[in-house]
Scaffold this motif. Sequence first.
Motif, PDB file in Angstrom:
ATOM      1  N   ASP A 172      76.124  59.956  58.855  1.00 22.21           N
ATOM      2  CA  ASP A 172      74.947  59.160  58.525  1.00 22.21           C
ATOM      3  C   ASP A 172      74.873  58.849  57.040  1.00 22.21           C
ATOM      4  O   ASP A 172      73.898  58.258  56.577  1.00 22.21           O
ATOM      5  N   PHE A 173      75.870  59.281  56.276  1.00 19.51           N
ATOM      6  CA  PHE A 173      75.897  58.997  54.847  1.00 19.51           C
ATOM      7  C   PHE A 173      77.358  58.932  54.400  1.00 19.51           C
ATOM      8  O   PHE A 173      78.263  59.391  55.087  1.00 19.51           O
ATOM      9  N   TYR A 174      77.586  58.353  53.211  1.00 19.66           N
ATOM     10  CA  TYR A 174      78.947  58.276  52.668  1.00 19.66           C
ATOM     11  C   TYR A 174      78.871  58.258  51.146  1.00 19.66           C
ATOM     12  O   TYR A 174      78.147  57.448  50.558  1.00 19.66           O
ATOM     13  N   LEU A 175      79.571  59.197  50.521  1.00 20.63           N
ATOM     14  CA  LEU A 175      79.599  59.308  49.057  1.00 20.63           C
ATOM     15  C   LEU A 175      80.792  58.527  48.517  1.00 20.63           C
ATOM     16  O   LEU A 175      81.906  58.671  49.014  1.00 20.63           O
ATOM     17  N   PHE A 176      80.553  57.703  47.490  1.00 23.79           N
ATOM     18  CA  PHE A 176      81.631  56.876  46.945  1.00 23.79           C
ATOM     19  C   PHE A 176      81.339  56.523  45.492  1.00 23.79           C
ATOM     20  O   PHE A 176      80.253  56.789  44.977  1.00 23.79           O
ATOM     21  N   VAL A 177      82.322  55.925  44.825  1.00 23.96           N
ATOM     22  CA  VAL A 177      82.154  55.418  43.457  1.00 23.96           C
ATOM     23  C   VAL A 177      82.080  53.892  43.549  1.00 23.96           C
ATOM     24  O   VAL A 177      83.008  53.253  44.042  1.00 23.96           O
ATOM     25  N   ASP A 178      80.956  53.327  43.110  1.00 23.49           N
ATOM     26  CA  ASP A 178      80.767  51.884  43.202  1.00 23.49           C
ATOM     27  C   ASP A 178      81.715  51.153  42.254  1.00 23.49           C
ATOM     28  O   ASP A 178      81.783  51.459  41.068  1.00 23.49           O
ATOM     29  N   LYS A 179      82.450  50.204  42.782  1.00 29.71           N
ATOM     30  CA  LYS A 179      83.462  49.494  42.005  1.00 29.71           C
ATOM     31  C   LYS A 179      82.854  48.652  40.891  1.00 29.71           C
ATOM     32  O   LYS A 179      83.436  48.502  39.811  1.00 29.71           O
ATOM     33  N   GLU A 180      81.663  48.112  41.140  1.00 29.40           N
ATOM     34  CA  GLU A 180      81.045  47.220  40.146  1.00 29.40           C
ATOM     35  C   GLU A 180      80.367  47.997  39.025  1.00 29.40           C
ATOM     36  O   GLU A 180      80.543  47.696  37.849  1.00 29.40           O
ATOM     37  N   SER A 181      79.564  49.023  39.389  1.00 31.60           N
ATOM     38  CA  SER A 181      78.811  49.764  38.381  1.00 31.60           C
ATOM     39  C   SER A 181      79.537  51.012  37.881  1.00 31.60           C
ATOM     40  O   SER A 181      79.152  51.585  36.871  1.00 31.60           O
ATOM     41  N   GLU A 182      80.576  51.436  38.599  1.00 32.32           N
ATOM     42  CA  GLU A 182      81.338  52.657  38.294  1.00 32.32           C
ATOM     43  C   GLU A 182      80.454  53.902  38.359  1.00 32.32           C
ATOM     44  O   GLU A 182      80.732  54.910  37.728  1.00 32.32           O
ATOM     45  N   ARG A 183      79.389  53.847  39.152  1.00 34.08           N
ATOM     46  CA  ARG A 183      78.494  54.993  39.308  1.00 34.08           C
ATOM     47  C   ARG A 183      78.787  55.747  40.611  1.00 34.08           C
ATOM     48  O   ARG A 183      79.110  55.131  41.620  1.00 34.08           O
ATOM     49  N   PRO A 184      78.663  57.080  40.596  1.00 36.81           N
ATOM     50  CA  PRO A 184      78.700  57.829  41.865  1.00 36.81           C
ATOM     51  C   PRO A 184      77.501  57.381  42.704  1.00 36.81           C
ATOM     52  O   PRO A 184      76.374  57.334  42.211  1.00 36.81           O
ATOM     53  N   SER A 185      77.739  57.044  43.957  1.00 38.60           N
ATOM     54  CA  SER A 185      76.682  56.507  44.808  1.00 38.60           C
ATOM     55  C   SER A 185      76.821  57.059  46.220  1.00 38.60           C
ATOM     56  O   SER A 185      77.885  57.534  46.615  1.00 38.60           O
ATOM     57  N   VAL A 186      75.726  56.983  46.960  1.00 37.78           N
ATOM     58  CA  VAL A 186      75.770  57.381  48.365  1.00 37.78           C
ATOM     59  C   VAL A 186      75.004  56.343  49.170  1.00 37.78           C
ATOM     60  O   VAL A 186      73.930  55.893  48.788  1.00 37.78           O
ATOM     61  N   VAL A 187      75.604  55.931  50.275  1.00 39.54           N
ATOM     62  CA  VAL A 187      74.938  55.017  51.193  1.00 39.54           C
ATOM     63  C   VAL A 187      74.583  55.822  52.443  1.00 39.54           C
ATOM     64  O   VAL A 187      75.322  56.721  52.837  1.00 39.54           O
ATOM     65  N   TYR A 188      73.415  55.532  53.035  1.00 39.54           N
ATOM     66  CA  TYR A 188      73.001  56.286  54.209  1.00 39.54           C
ATOM     67  C   TYR A 188      72.375  55.352  55.247  1.00 39.54           C
ATOM     68  O   TYR A 188      71.832  54.296  54.924  1.00 39.54           O
ATOM     69  N   ARG A 189      72.477  55.769  56.510  1.00 45.07           N
ATOM     70  CA  ARG A 189      71.983  54.952  57.608  1.00 45.07           C
ATOM     71  C   ARG A 189      70.486  55.163  57.795  1.00 45.07           C
ATOM     72  O   ARG A 189      69.997  56.280  57.753  1.00 45.07           O
ATOM     73  N   ARG A 190      69.763  54.085  58.040  1.00 41.11           N
ATOM     74  CA  ARG A 190      68.327  54.177  58.323  1.00 41.11           C
ATOM     75  C   ARG A 190      68.084  53.807  59.789  1.00 41.11           C
ATOM     76  O   ARG A 190      68.177  54.633  60.653  1.00 41.11           O
ATOM     77  N   ARG A 191      67.874  52.546  60.102  1.00 33.03           N
ATOM     78  CA  ARG A 191      67.654  52.133  61.487  1.00 33.03           C
ATOM     79  C   ARG A 191      68.588  50.979  61.808  1.00 33.03           C
ATOM     80  O   ARG A 191      68.648  49.998  61.072  1.00 33.03           O
ATOM     81  N   GLY A 192      69.288  51.075  62.934  1.00 31.18           N
ATOM     82  CA  GLY A 192      70.174  49.993  63.355  1.00 31.18           C
ATOM     83  C   GLY A 192      71.205  49.684  62.296  1.00 31.18           C
ATOM     84  O   GLY A 192      72.022  50.517  61.940  1.00 31.18           O
ATOM     85  N   TYR A 193      71.153  48.470  61.754  1.00 30.81           N
ATOM     86  CA  TYR A 193      72.073  48.072  60.699  1.00 30.81           C
ATOM     87  C   TYR A 193      71.388  48.064  59.335  1.00 30.81           C
ATOM     88  O   TYR A 193      71.780  47.360  58.417  1.00 30.81           O
ATOM     89  N   ASP A 194      70.301  48.846  59.197  1.00 33.31           N
ATOM     90  CA  ASP A 194      69.634  48.986  57.904  1.00 33.31           C
ATOM     91  C   ASP A 194      70.198  50.200  57.184  1.00 33.31           C
ATOM     92  O   ASP A 194      70.398  51.255  57.794  1.00 33.31           O
ATOM     93  N   TYR A 195      70.440  50.054  55.880  1.00 33.28           N
ATOM     94  CA  TYR A 195      71.040  51.132  55.095  1.00 33.28           C
ATOM     95  C   TYR A 195      70.280  51.310  53.783  1.00 33.28           C
ATOM     96  O   TYR A 195      69.637  50.393  53.291  1.00 33.28           O
ATOM     97  N   VAL A 197      70.712  52.994  49.680  1.00 32.05           N
ATOM     98  CA  VAL A 197      71.728  53.319  48.693  1.00 32.05           C
ATOM     99  C   VAL A 197      71.094  54.108  47.554  1.00 32.05           C
ATOM    100  O   VAL A 197      70.026  53.744  47.082  1.00 32.05           O
ATOM    101  N   ILE A 198      71.727  55.171  47.142  1.00 28.33           N
ATOM    102  CA  ILE A 198      71.287  55.955  45.978  1.00 28.33           C
ATOM    103  C   ILE A 198      72.473  56.061  45.022  1.00 28.33           C
ATOM    104  O   ILE A 198      73.596  56.321  45.452  1.00 28.33           O
ATOM    105  N   SER A 199      72.233  55.846  43.731  1.00 24.43           N
ATOM    106  CA  SER A 199      73.317  55.976  42.744  1.00 24.43           C
ATOM    107  C   SER A 199      72.859  56.857  41.590  1.00 24.43           C
ATOM    108  O   SER A 199      71.656  57.011  41.355  1.00 24.43           O
TER     109      SER A 199
END
Length: 204
Positions: A172-195, A197-199
């Motif tokens: 339900d979540f995925y930790l990654f490094v954003d290519k554009e901002s170069e910040r550690p970020s995490v994306v998480y699932r909310r409802r259906g195809y809604d997500y 993002v925290i950086s």
Amino acid sequence: MDVVVTGRHCEISDSFRGHCAEKLSKLEKHDHRIIRVHVEVDSEPNPRQHDKSVHVELTAFSKGPVIRAEAAADHQMAALDLALDKMATQMRRASDRRRVHHGRRSPVSVGQALAGMEIIEEEPPAETEVQRKVGPIEVTGDGPLVVREKTHPASAMTLDQALYEMELVGHDFYLFVDKESERPSVVYRRRGYDYGVISLDLDS
């Protein structure tokens, strides 16, 4: 597609290896890029959890992202079937998300996703740290005991790619490094195809 079966604390029969190869071949209809699938079977009998005494973890290696799924049952065949169903579902969700995404809108950066979000900082309540013993380990406070730790190699990616890989690993979540901002970020699932993002802003 190669299928490699290994066992921990248990014997793997030739019939089960053949069963794995037959069952896992069906994954190719969801992702024709799969090169190899590793099946790890772990059997540690526990009288309190007899129905989950066998744990199966599937790891699919392909020309794309690595895909993982795991399940537990009372015997090898059942655990394999449950893990296989999970992996097939993850592949379908990833494929559906890509179709919906490319058909409706273009990728957005983490900065755009966070724009307009109100961040409220709350003072943590004062707590008195209490030491307790969990098995042979001393634990301070009531916080959760870390029982599993993993380290993965990371390369910068877009938000769109992070969402795609999150679907493939079935979390339900995925930790990654954003290519554009170069910040550690995490994306998480909310409802259906809604997500969401925290950086992290490392310059603050």
